[in-house]
Scaffold this active site. Structure first.
Site, PDB file in Angstrom:
ATOM      1  N   LYS A  53      -6.228 -16.251   4.857  1.00  0.00           N
ATOM      2  CA  LYS A  53      -4.982 -15.920   5.565  1.00  0.00           C
ATOM      3  C   LYS A  53      -5.021 -16.454   6.995  1.00  0.00           C
ATOM      4  CE  LYS A  53      -4.130 -11.963   2.608  1.00  0.00           C
ATOM      5  NZ  LYS A  53      -4.314 -10.530   2.340  1.00  0.00           N
ATOM      6  N   GLN A  97      -6.189  -5.298   5.711  1.00  0.00           N
ATOM      7  CA  GLN A  97      -6.627  -5.711   4.382  1.00  0.00           C
ATOM      8  C   GLN A  97      -7.061  -4.496   3.550  1.00  0.00           C
ATOM      9  OE1 GLN A  97      -6.527  -8.971   3.166  1.00  0.00           O
ATOM     10  NE2 GLN A  97      -7.036  -8.003   1.228  1.00  0.00           N
ATOM     11  N   ASP A 120       3.273  -7.360   5.463  1.00  0.00           N
ATOM     12  CA  ASP A 120       2.840  -7.180   4.073  1.00  0.00           C
ATOM     13  C   ASP A 120       3.949  -6.501   3.257  1.00  0.00           C
ATOM     14  OD1 ASP A 120       0.533  -8.157   2.987  1.00  0.00           O
ATOM     15  OD2 ASP A 120      -0.750  -6.520   3.692  1.00  0.00           O
TER      16      ASP A 120
END
Ligand code: NAP
Length: 285
Positions: A53, A97, A120
């Site tokens: 990412k 994460q 997200d």
């Protein structure tokens, strides 16, 4: 019929080039889009994901910060970091994460992220925005699937879409996105009685289960479009999806491969969401 591949790598390349162009335009206004990626603990897979990412951000001209913490970081410390990032004007997107260590309440941490920086799309406000058709951030994986359908010019209006899987991060938001584009949507899950009876009626099938060969050729209507979200390992240890690719590609009109399908699109949509967050911030939204 041998299905056409929907190539997630090629589409990602195009979309990432657009992100880079928009990032350059924002920078000319004095705003560099920034993503903060927070990793707690030493989960091997998570380490690979966050590295990918951060690299994708750098490759597209976005600023990215990777914050790594020991597995024994307390929930309070993590919440304090999230709050600091919420207040950091150089950061437009925050990604924590998952999974987090067991002593940390992941939902509480997600809810602590400002919805304006929830790239997200996991915050309850983002889920509500998707459900009600309001502006917000869409979860990256199903959003990527929608872009793949768009890339083949597929008109969902009146089509029957079957989503296999009902998780909060893939199945449910996927179904809502398909519904928003006027598909008739069926959601299947582990308690669905006759999965084949459902999938055989589908014009579009999205498999998001996490089990190999959930979808085989006999379960697919000729000409259907098949998107494979699953990430599994086959007997040789190679990455594979939920779909029996070799069989289904002989029946479907379009199919996504694994690897090289939905996977790269997920990171691409994270970049798109981060850029969008920065553009909104720059516009004072
Ligand atoms: P999840 O939370 O485990 O959800 C799996 C879903 O599949 C559940 O809703 C479950 O039903 C359903 N299910 C299980 N067995 C089934 C069966 N035999 N028939 C029909 N439905 C069944 O998983 P997830 O997070 O949504 O992820 C799904 C897969 O996508 C995983 O392989 C994951 O690694 C992959 N993934 C890939 C990406 C990417 O970027 N490519 C991103 C995210 C996830 P119940 O609700 O009844 O338990």
């Amino acid at each position: 019929m041998t299905a056409q591949l929907i190539d997630g790598n090629a589409l990602s390349k195009q979309l990432r080039a657009q992100v880079a162009e928009r990032a350059t335009a924002l920078k000319a206004q004095g705003v560099t889009p920034g993503l903060a990626v927070v990793l707690v603990g030493d989960n091997q897979a998570s380490q690979v994901y966050v590295r990918n990412k951060v690299k994708a951000c750098q490759d597209s001209g976005l600023h990215s910060v990777l914050e790594k913490y020991e597995a024994d970081m307390s929930e309070a410390e993590l919440l304090a970091r999230v709050e600091a990032l919420n207040n950091d004007p150089s950061i437009h997107g925050i990604l924590v994460q998952l999974p987090l260590p067991a002593h940390i309440d992941a939902q509480k941490v997600i809810e602590a992220i400002s919805p304006l920086k929830d790239v997200d799309g996991f915050h309850i406000a983002s889920a509500g925005a998707l459900m009600t058709g309001m502006p917000g951030f869409w979860p990256c994986t199903p959003y990527g699937c929608m872009k793949m359908l768009e890339s083949i010019g597929y008109d969902l209006k009146g089509k029957h879409a079957v989503v296999i899987g009902r998780s909060n991060i893939v199945g449910k938001p996927m179904a809502l996105m398909l519904l928003q584009k006027n598909a008739t949507v069926t959601i299947c899950h582990s308690a669905t009685r006759d999965l084949k009876a459902q999938t055989l009626q589908a014009d579009v099938i999205v498999a998001a289960v996490g089990k190999r060969n959930v979808l085989t050729a006999d379960m697919v209507k000729p000409g259907a479009v098949v998107l494979d979200v699953g990430m599994n390992r086959n007997d040789e240890g190679k990455l594979c999806g939920d779909v029996d690719f070799d069989g289904v590609r002989e029946v479907a009109s379009h199919i996504t491969p694994v690897p090289g399908g939905v996977g790269p699109m997920t990171i691409t949509m994270l970049l798109v969401n981060t850029l969008e967050a920065a553009e909104r911030a720059a516009a004072g939204a």
